[in-house]
Scaffold this active site. Sequence first.
Site, PDB file in Angstrom:
ATOM      1  N   LYS A  80       0.869  -1.120  -0.161  1.00 53.08           N
ATOM      2  CA  LYS A  80       0.082   0.131  -0.008  1.00 53.08           C
ATOM      3  C   LYS A  80       0.897   1.421   0.111  1.00 53.08           C
ATOM      4  O   LYS A  80       1.806   1.344   0.692  1.00 53.08           O
ATOM      5  CB  LYS A  80      -0.953   0.030   1.179  1.00 53.08           C
ATOM      6  CG  LYS A  80      -1.901   0.929   1.496  1.00 53.08           C
ATOM      7  CD  LYS A  80      -2.727   0.671   2.756  1.00 53.08           C
ATOM      8  CE  LYS A  80      -3.811   1.692   2.840  1.00 53.08           C
ATOM      9  NZ  LYS A  80      -4.499   1.287   4.205  1.00 53.08           N
ATOM     10  N   SER A 155      -9.486   0.978   3.162  1.00 56.32           N
ATOM     11  CA  SER A 155      -8.812   1.927   2.412  1.00 56.32           C
ATOM     12  C   SER A 155      -7.861   1.158   1.547  1.00 56.32           C
ATOM     13  O   SER A 155      -7.287   1.722   0.843  1.00 56.32           O
ATOM     14  CB  SER A 155      -8.304   2.963   3.239  1.00 56.32           C
ATOM     15  OG  SER A 155      -7.267   2.171   3.983  1.00 56.32           O
ATOM     16  N   SER A 179      -9.525  -1.573   7.428  1.00 55.84           N
ATOM     17  CA  SER A 179      -8.842  -1.423   6.035  1.00 55.84           C
ATOM     18  C   SER A 179      -8.212  -2.725   5.102  1.00 55.84           C
ATOM     19  O   SER A 179      -7.926  -2.752   4.194  1.00 55.84           O
ATOM     20  CB  SER A 179      -8.162  -0.140   6.053  1.00 55.84           C
ATOM     21  OG  SER A 179      -8.920   0.734   5.864  1.00 55.84           O
TER      22      SER A 179
HETATM   23  N1  GLN Z   1     -12.903   2.750   6.862  1.00 55.08           N
HETATM   24  C1  GLN Z   1     -12.268   3.385   8.167  1.00 55.08           C
HETATM   25  C2  GLN Z   1     -11.816   4.675   8.247  1.00 55.08           C
HETATM   26  O1  GLN Z   1     -12.294   5.304   7.247  1.00 55.08           O
HETATM   27  C3  GLN Z   1     -11.199   2.494   8.554  1.00 55.08           C
HETATM   28  C4  GLN Z   1      -9.833   2.768   7.852  1.00 55.08           C
HETATM   29  C5  GLN Z   1      -8.693   2.104   8.001  1.00 55.08           C
HETATM   30  O2  GLN Z   1      -8.811   0.909   8.600  1.00 55.08           O
HETATM   31  N2  GLN Z   1      -7.753   2.451   7.540  1.00 55.08           N
HETATM   32  O3  GLN Z   1     -11.614   5.405   8.992  1.00 55.08           O
END
Ligand code: GLN
Length: 493
Positions: A80, A155, A179
């Site tokens: 990532k 994400s 994520s």
């Molecule tokens: N979807 C969650 C957020 O927007 C988790 C994101 C993540 O785990 N980086 O914060």
Amino acid sequence: MSDLADLSIAEARDGLRKGDFSAVDLTNAAIYRAAVTESHLHAYLTLDQEGARDAARKADADLADGVDHGPLQGIPLAVKDNMTTRGIETTAGSKILSGYVPPYNATIIDKLHDGGAVLMGKTNLDEFAMGSSTENSAFGPTRNPWNTDRVPGGSSGGSAAAVSVGSAFGAFGSDTGGSIRQPASLCGLVGVKPTYGLVSRYGLIAFASSLDQIGPFARSVRDAATLLESVAGFDIRDATSYRGERPAISSHLDAGVKGMKIGIVAELTGEGIDAEVNDACRAMYNKLSDAGAELVEMSLPATEYALSAYYLIAPAEASANLARFDGVRYGLRVDGETTEDMMSKTRAEGFGPEVIRRILLGTYALSAGYYDAFYGQAQKVRTLLRNDFASAYEKVDALVSPTSPTTAFAIGEKTADPLSMYLSDVCTIASNLGGDPSGSVPIGLDGDGLPIGFQVMAPALHEAQLFRLAAEVERLAGFDARPALATSEVKPA
Ligand code: GLN
């Protein structure tokens, strides 16, 4: 026709050592798969073909000399784009870091290099890992290989899409509230968030430091275990790195679940979860019970407040972590009359709307007069939740639930309504607040042919237990479908 890009990491590792193919062959197969699928998916922000081929040649030369660096040697992997890579642009999906080329590697990158892995490139993500669909990337969304009108989750959607389609054999993402697990679920992959502190966060661009963890994406439980084993361990450069002995990870993959006590989290089943997802999970509970596990429904009352607590704690930490992006130290700078003016203009232009929303929310929650009511209250909920988990794990060895309340939703479906997007993580967030390990395993397809994920959770540092259960879920599900795009016959869009 079978294609090298579809091999598991375990098969690729064995084939390399038998001389059936070379690391250059594997890398070319992944690069070819990327060449035909990237115009459909946009999984990568940077595809480093040259660097990947160089690393593959080095792996082949080492293997020929009898120098064995372990199971990832010569295996093409993706990471990532919120993990720093020396000499390779690292953006965290944000315009504010566009053009930033780090002078140092994240610890995980050094570990992958030491293991002889081939780094294919950097994958797309929601800006600063804030989101559940990869649509918050400043560089355009990633699409789901199972249906390109759908999101891959987020994400870490780019890492998920790449592994799912075969432009990487495995990948790493970061998981702050879901994520890794949620995109794994939406893309039909295994994804694991390890115990907090097990994988070094040094060089991971911080979102919410007390929740962020790096973990693997793979097409099988065994491969996920191999990936995690290769990068776990104490790191002096991460103050929250776990100092004890590294726990076992893949030691019980074949042990089955006979005699295992498993709790079904009552608050995460039923209401708010798609019927098809619920049904598939219920069928898996029955299979686990037939396989000899003892399943009991358990209530973890504080999980109901986990999402609310998370959306105070994570933005609060983010508002502090993102203060460093000021136009002085990294990436973008928009000139202004004064230093303050320059900083303000840089941040206004460099950050996207979701990131700005979180900074505002976090700053507000931490401000004098509101601190106790919001941030302090959220921290109390976090403690209650940890207590819930602790008392649950006095009675059971593991917990289970759906990973995501829905399968992959349509691109654009939730972008106008942040709250509905936030609900995507309703099942995953609790284990970030608790710090315990958890993972997602694909168990089937819904009526639209989209993957359904099953969440497994275990006590801190009991990764072996987590993987043991995950491996049995994988066996019982017998899920071996691949997306239509994962074939060498696909033509670029
Ligand atoms: N979807 C969650 C957020 O927007 C988790 C994101 C993540 O785990 N980086 O914060």
